[in-house]
Enzyme design. Structure first.
Site, short mmCIF file in Angstrom:
data_model
loop_
_atom_site.label_atom_id
_atom_site.label_comp_id
_atom_site.label_asym_id
_atom_site.label_seq_id
_atom_site.Cartn_x
_atom_site.Cartn_y
_atom_site.Cartn_z
CG ASN A 38 11.26 -8.03 4.56
OD1 ASN A 38 12.04 -7.29 5.15
ND2 ASN A 38 11.47 -8.66 3.51
CE1 TYR A 154 -8.30 -12.65 1.28
CE2 TYR A 154 -9.84 -12.36 -0.75
CZ TYR A 154 -8.96 -11.81 0.23
OH TYR A 154 -9.00 -10.34 0.21
CE LYS A 158 -9.70 -10.74 3.64
NZ LYS A 158 -9.06 -9.80 4.85
#
Length: 265
Positions: A38, A154, A158
């Site tokens: 962003n 996820y 990790k």
């Protein structure tokens, strides 16, 4: 006080742990290369950090996309910038049973959590090895220490990051470059929202969430000490200790009970 153009390159820098890590480096006089998707958020953060009297470069990049990862580094090189520190913070999860979740989102998560980290680290090392100095901070998670039903991809990403970080740390032992893994537990960031996890039992007691600032301070200090890894927060140290004592299937069952939807028995 600026550290004479010593840049820290931080991904996921506009919010959560990445934002708090950026603040730690800014407070300690490091110039910043802040990377996030962003552009407007980045600009706001950059204006804030310039108050510390440092240089801030913002790069709006989509790290799901390999071309963006490669172009990030080539743009830095073109501008004569060789970051002294690399912080691989950007990461996302996806919530739900693997049989039900969207494979395209999962491939995106793997590209962000693993592929972009591999590429950036490789480019960083090629740049820094001839200089004989550098520090890398990789965001693992206590999720790296146990299988994670309802967040299987996820947790898998990790686990990869932790194992790989420990391996390259050993390879780099005599190079002047250190690799540190930061293992937070559940933290009060936008992670759960992005992962569509708001119905998870893990969020029933928000008081159990770590603050991103505490996690960032732990990560910054471990990186500066050249530690191999740091588990942030006492509760998370206990969770990992329990996982280490349990069989993988027991750890998976316990994690499933913690993470499943609140309305599921």
């Amino acid at each position: 006080m600026s550290r004479k153009n010593q840049y820290a390159l931080i991904t996921g820098a506009s919010s959560g742990i990445g934002y708090e890590l950026s603040k730690q480096f800014a407070k300690n006089g490091y110039d910043l290369v802040m990377v996030a998707r962003n552009h407007d958020e980045l600009k706001t953060r950059a204006d804030e950090f310039k108050n510390y009297g440092i240089n801030v470069i913002t790069m709006s990049k989509n790290l799901f996309n390999q071309e963006d990862v490669f172009s990030l580094y080539s743009e830095l090189t073109l501008n004569g910038i060789s970051p002294e520190i690399l912080v691989n913070d950007a990461g996302q999860g996806i919530y739900g049973k693997f049989q039900d979740t969207d494979i395209h989102r999962e491939v995106d998560v793997v590209n962000l959590n693993i592929t972009s980290v591999l590429i950036l680290t490789k480019l960083f090392l090629k740049d820094r090895l001839p200089k004989g100095s550098g520090k890398i901070l990789n965001l693992a998670s206590i999720a790296s220490k146990a299988p994670g039903p309802w967040q299987s991809v996820y947790h898998g990403t990790k686990a990869f990051i932790l194992s790989w970080s420990e391996a390259i740390r050993e390879e780099l032992r005599d190079t002047g470059i250190t690799v540190t893994a930061l293992l937070p537990g559940p933290t009060d960031t936008d992670f759960f929202n992005k992962a569509d996890m708001n119905e998870s039992k893990i969020l029933e007691d928000k008081d159990n969430l770590s603050s991103p600032e505490e996690v960032a301070v732990d990560g910054y200090n471990a990186l500066m000490n050249g530690d191999d890894k740091v588990i942030s927060g006492l509760n998370n140290k206990l969770t990992v200790a329990m996982s280490n004592l349990a069989t993988d299937s027991m750890a998976a069952h316990r994690m499933s009970e913690m993470q499943k939807p609140k309305d599921e028995k």
